[in-house]
Design a protein around this motif. Structure first.
Motif, PDB file in Angstrom:
ATOM      1  N   GLN A 238       7.284 -22.298 -16.255  1.00 41.76           N
ATOM      2  CA  GLN A 238       6.580 -21.828 -17.616  1.00 41.76           C
ATOM      3  C   GLN A 238       6.341 -20.143 -17.218  1.00 41.76           C
ATOM      4  O   GLN A 238       6.289 -19.397 -18.328  1.00 41.76           O
ATOM      5  CB  GLN A 238       5.290 -22.371 -17.399  1.00 41.76           C
ATOM      6  N   LEU A 239       6.378 -19.862 -16.081  1.00 38.53           N
ATOM      7  CA  LEU A 239       6.439 -18.470 -15.717  1.00 38.53           C
ATOM      8  C   LEU A 239       7.390 -17.485 -16.698  1.00 38.53           C
ATOM      9  O   LEU A 239       7.393 -16.343 -17.021  1.00 38.53           O
ATOM     10  CB  LEU A 239       6.451 -18.155 -14.440  1.00 38.53           C
ATOM     11  N   LEU A 240       8.619 -18.059 -16.451  1.00 39.58           N
ATOM     12  CA  LEU A 240       9.767 -17.432 -17.222  1.00 39.58           C
ATOM     13  C   LEU A 240       9.487 -17.678 -18.655  1.00 39.58           C
ATOM     14  O   LEU A 240       9.827 -16.762 -19.482  1.00 39.58           O
ATOM     15  CB  LEU A 240      10.942 -18.159 -16.740  1.00 39.58           C
ATOM     16  N   LEU A 241       9.502 -19.038 -19.122  1.00 40.81           N
ATOM     17  CA  LEU A 241       9.397 -19.154 -20.611  1.00 40.81           C
ATOM     18  C   LEU A 241       8.421 -18.269 -21.207  1.00 40.81           C
ATOM     19  O   LEU A 241       8.713 -17.756 -22.385  1.00 40.81           O
ATOM     20  CB  LEU A 241       9.030 -20.713 -20.873  1.00 40.81           C
ATOM     21  N   ASN A 242       7.307 -18.119 -20.566  1.00 39.45           N
ATOM     22  CA  ASN A 242       6.291 -17.313 -21.322  1.00 39.45           C
ATOM     23  C   ASN A 242       6.386 -15.668 -21.605  1.00 39.45           C
ATOM     24  O   ASN A 242       5.963 -14.962 -22.378  1.00 39.45           O
ATOM     25  CB  ASN A 242       4.940 -17.458 -20.428  1.00 39.45           C
ATOM     26  N   VAL A 243       7.546 -15.348 -20.760  1.00 40.58           N
ATOM     27  CA  VAL A 243       8.019 -13.864 -20.945  1.00 40.58           C
ATOM     28  C   VAL A 243       9.188 -13.830 -22.060  1.00 40.58           C
ATOM     29  O   VAL A 243       9.530 -12.508 -22.343  1.00 40.58           O
ATOM     30  CB  VAL A 243       8.065 -13.210 -19.937  1.00 40.58           C
ATOM     31  N   LEU A 244      10.121 -14.595 -22.452  1.00 40.51           N
ATOM     32  CA  LEU A 244      11.221 -14.759 -23.046  1.00 40.51           C
ATOM     33  C   LEU A 244      10.871 -14.091 -24.623  1.00 40.51           C
ATOM     34  O   LEU A 244      11.704 -13.408 -24.848  1.00 40.51           O
ATOM     35  CB  LEU A 244      11.649 -16.242 -23.515  1.00 40.51           C
ATOM     36  N   LYS A 245       9.746 -14.197 -24.999  1.00 40.29           N
ATOM     37  CA  LYS A 245       9.436 -13.349 -26.404  1.00 40.29           C
ATOM     38  C   LYS A 245       9.512 -11.928 -26.305  1.00 40.29           C
ATOM     39  O   LYS A 245       9.453 -11.094 -27.122  1.00 40.29           O
ATOM     40  CB  LYS A 245       8.044 -13.746 -26.858  1.00 40.29           C
ATOM     41  N   PHE A 246       9.327 -11.461 -24.894  1.00 39.50           N
ATOM     42  CA  PHE A 246       9.351 -10.035 -24.765  1.00 39.50           C
ATOM     43  C   PHE A 246      10.932  -9.463 -24.632  1.00 39.50           C
ATOM     44  O   PHE A 246      11.124  -8.280 -24.152  1.00 39.50           O
ATOM     45  CB  PHE A 246       8.565  -9.553 -23.652  1.00 39.50           C
ATOM     46  N   ARG A 247      11.836 -10.308 -24.530  1.00 36.81           N
ATOM     47  CA  ARG A 247      13.237 -10.022 -24.747  1.00 36.81           C
ATOM     48  C   ARG A 247      13.595  -9.360 -23.413  1.00 36.81           C
ATOM     49  O   ARG A 247      14.097  -8.210 -23.503  1.00 36.81           O
ATOM     50  CB  ARG A 247      13.607  -9.303 -25.920  1.00 36.81           C
ATOM     51  N   PRO A 248      13.529 -10.103 -22.154  1.00 35.00           N
ATOM     52  CA  PRO A 248      13.881  -9.453 -21.105  1.00 35.00           C
ATOM     53  C   PRO A 248      15.303  -9.451 -21.044  1.00 35.00           C
ATOM     54  O   PRO A 248      16.186 -10.067 -21.464  1.00 35.00           O
ATOM     55  CB  PRO A 248      13.778 -10.627 -19.962  1.00 35.00           C
ATOM     56  N   PHE A 249      16.144  -8.225 -20.327  1.00 34.87           N
ATOM     57  CA  PHE A 249      17.230  -7.779 -20.515  1.00 34.87           C
ATOM     58  C   PHE A 249      18.263  -8.903 -19.805  1.00 34.87           C
ATOM     59  O   PHE A 249      19.246  -9.319 -20.291  1.00 34.87           O
ATOM     60  CB  PHE A 249      17.629  -6.591 -19.613  1.00 34.87           C
ATOM     61  N   LEU A 250      17.701  -9.480 -18.670  1.00 31.99           N
ATOM     62  CA  LEU A 250      18.458 -10.511 -17.837  1.00 31.99           C
ATOM     63  C   LEU A 250      17.519 -11.423 -17.148  1.00 31.99           C
ATOM     64  O   LEU A 250      16.283 -11.190 -16.778  1.00 31.99           O
ATOM     65  CB  LEU A 250      19.437  -9.710 -16.679  1.00 31.99           C
ATOM     66  N   ILE A 251      17.747 -12.953 -17.364  1.00 30.97           N
ATOM     67  CA  ILE A 251      17.134 -13.857 -16.468  1.00 30.97           C
ATOM     68  C   ILE A 251      18.347 -14.532 -15.702  1.00 30.97           C
ATOM     69  O   ILE A 251      19.382 -14.354 -16.063  1.00 30.97           O
ATOM     70  CB  ILE A 251      16.383 -14.737 -17.309  1.00 30.97           C
ATOM     71  N   LYS A 252      17.951 -14.980 -14.540  1.00 25.56           N
ATOM     72  CA  LYS A 252      18.798 -15.485 -13.736  1.00 25.56           C
ATOM     73  C   LYS A 252      18.517 -17.047 -13.050  1.00 25.56           C
ATOM     74  O   LYS A 252      18.178 -17.071 -12.069  1.00 25.56           O
ATOM     75  CB  LYS A 252      19.401 -14.768 -12.560  1.00 25.56           C
ATOM     76  N   PRO A 253      18.495 -18.055 -13.904  1.00 28.43           N
ATOM     77  CA  PRO A 253      18.061 -19.431 -13.570  1.00 28.43           C
ATOM     78  C   PRO A 253      19.536 -19.894 -12.639  1.00 28.43           C
ATOM     79  O   PRO A 253      20.552 -19.673 -13.095  1.00 28.43           O
ATOM     80  CB  PRO A 253      18.036 -20.111 -14.636  1.00 28.43           C
ATOM     81  N   ASN A 254      19.192 -20.722 -11.686  1.00 20.80           N
ATOM     82  CA  ASN A 254      20.301 -21.618 -11.148  1.00 20.80           C
ATOM     83  C   ASN A 254      20.161 -22.814 -11.980  1.00 20.80           C
ATOM     84  O   ASN A 254      19.434 -23.116 -12.978  1.00 20.80           O
ATOM     85  CB  ASN A 254      20.054 -22.050  -9.754  1.00 20.80           C
ATOM     86  N   ARG A 255      21.242 -23.759 -11.773  1.00 22.05           N
ATOM     87  CA  ARG A 255      21.428 -24.951 -12.539  1.00 22.05           C
ATOM     88  C   ARG A 255      20.340 -25.804 -12.705  1.00 22.05           C
ATOM     89  O   ARG A 255      19.719 -26.167 -13.803  1.00 22.05           O
ATOM     90  CB  ARG A 255      22.586 -25.861 -12.247  1.00 22.05           C
TER      91      ARG A 255
END
Length: 302
Positions: free
Chosen positions: A166-183
Motif C-alpha cells: 500500500q505504501l507504493l500504491l498510495n503514491v502512484l497517483k503522483f506519477r513517480p518516474f520509476l518504481i522497482k518491484p520484484n516479481r
C-alpha cells in the motif's frame, strides 16, 4: 543533484559462524560492519559509478555517527538529520548453514524532525532526482511518502519509489518516474499469481494506469523487464555468474538504472546498466563497483 532518503538506516553486523548452535556460545570466524539501508546503498553504488548524490535520513547516537562515517568513507555526501535521543538500529546477520537475521527497531522520530526532513526536501530544484527507498518506521505517519510526493508535485523532479504494498500504491497517483518491484512484490500489488512474462507486463500496465511511469521488475536469476512510459517493453536475461549475496542487489539496480539514464536519457541503456549493477552486487560480497558493472555490460547483448 540526486538525493536518496533512508528513513531507518542501520549498522549491518554480519558474522560468519560455520556451525551455529542455538543456546550455546558460538565463535565467529569472520565479521564485518557496514552502513546499511536501501537509500544508502543506492548512494554508494551511484558513487561507484561516478555520480554524486546526497544521502538523507535520520540517525541517532553513536551508531548513527558510525553510519554516517561509513557512508562518507565511500566518498558519498550526507546531510542526515541527527535525533536528540535514541540509537540508530543494528541489524545482526548470522551466516551459517542457514542464514539468521535479527533487525533492530530504530529510534523514535519526533514530529519536529519529520518537519525538518520536509524542509530539506522543499529545497530540491527542478531537474533533481529523489530516491525514496524502504519501509516507514512505526514512529512515522503511514502517509509520509504521499506527503512528500504531494509537496513536490509542482516541481519538475524525477522521483524513484522503491517500496512495497500500500505504501507504493498510495503514491502512484503522483506519477513517480520509476518504481522497482520484484516479481513477488508485483504479485502482491496485483493480487494474483503472475504466470509468465505476458502476465507480468500486463500487471505493469495496470500500475501505469494508476500513474506509474517506468516500471522495472527484477526477476532474480531470470533477469528483468522494463515497461516504459513511452510504451516500450524491454526484457533481458541476467548475466551469468555465481550469486554470493543478494542484499543490496535491488538497490544497485536502481542506481545502475539512474546512471545509465543520465548518460543520454536512454531507457534501453538505463535498463541494461541497471541489470548489470544489480547482478554485479549479487556476484560480490560488497556492492557493485564501476569496474564490475562495466565488465558485465560487455557480456550483455543489445
Amino acid at each position: 543533484m540526486i538525493y536518496t532518503v533512508t528513513f531507518n538506516p542501520a549498522l549491518d553486523y554480519i558474522t560468519d559462524v560455520p556451525d551455529f548452535r542455538e543456546g550455546e556460545i558460538n565463535r565467529s570466524c569472520g565479521e564485518k560492519i557496514l552502513s546499511g539501508g536501501k537509500g544508502i546503498n543506492v548512494s554508494i553504488v551511484l558513487k561507484n559509478l561516478g555520480l554524486e548524490s546526497t544521502a538523507l535520513g535520520f540517525i541517532a547516537g553513536f551508531t548513527g555517527d558510525e553510519i554516517e562515517r561509513g557512508v562518507r568513507s565511500f566518498g558519498c555526501n550526507t546531510d542526515f538529520i541527527k535525533l536528540n535521543s535514541g540509537l540508530s538500529r543494528i541489524n545482526l546477520k548470522i551466516r551459517s548453514k542457514h542464514e539468521t537475521a535479527v533487525n533492530g527497531g530504530g529510534p523514535l522520530i519526533p514530529r519536529e524532525k519529520i518537519d525538518e526532513l520536509f524542509s530539506q526536501l522543499s529545497g530540491l530544484s527542478d531537474g533533481d532526482i529523489l530516491v525514496l527507498a524502504g519501509s516507514i518506521p512505526p514512529s512515522l505517519p503511514a502517509d509520509t511518502y504521499e506527503t512528500i510526493l504531494e509537496r513536490l508535485q509542482e516541481k519538475k523532479i524525477r522521483i524513484v519509489v522503491d517500496a512495497t504494498g500500500q505504501l507504493l500504491l498510495n503514491v502512484l497517483k503522483f506519477r513517480p518516474f520509476l518504481i522497482k518491484p520484484n516479481r513477488e512484490e508485483l504479485e502482491e500489488l496485483s493480487g494474483r499469481v503472475l504466470k509468465g512474462e505476458k502476465e507480468i507486463i500486463l500487471a505493469c500496465k495496470d500500475l501505469q494506469a494508476l500513474g506509474a511511469c517506468n516500471i522495472l521488475v527484477s526477476l532474480g536469476g531470470d533477469g528483468a523487464i522494463l515497461v516504459s512510459e513511452t510504451g516500450g517493453v524491454y526484457q533481458s536475461a541476467a548475466p551469468r555468474g555465481k550469486v554470493v549475496n543478494t542484499v543490496g542487489a535491488g538497490d544497485s539496480m536502481v542506481a545502475g538504472f539512474l546512471a545509465g539514464y543520465l548518460r543520454n536519457k536512454s531507457l534501453p541503456e538505463a535498463f541494461r546498466t541497471g541489470i548489470a549493477a544489480g547482478s554485479a552486487s549479487a556476484f560480490s560480497e560488497n556492492l557493485a563497483t564501476g569496474k564490475e558493472v562495466s565488465a558485465l555490460l560487455k557480456t550483455m547483448k543489445g
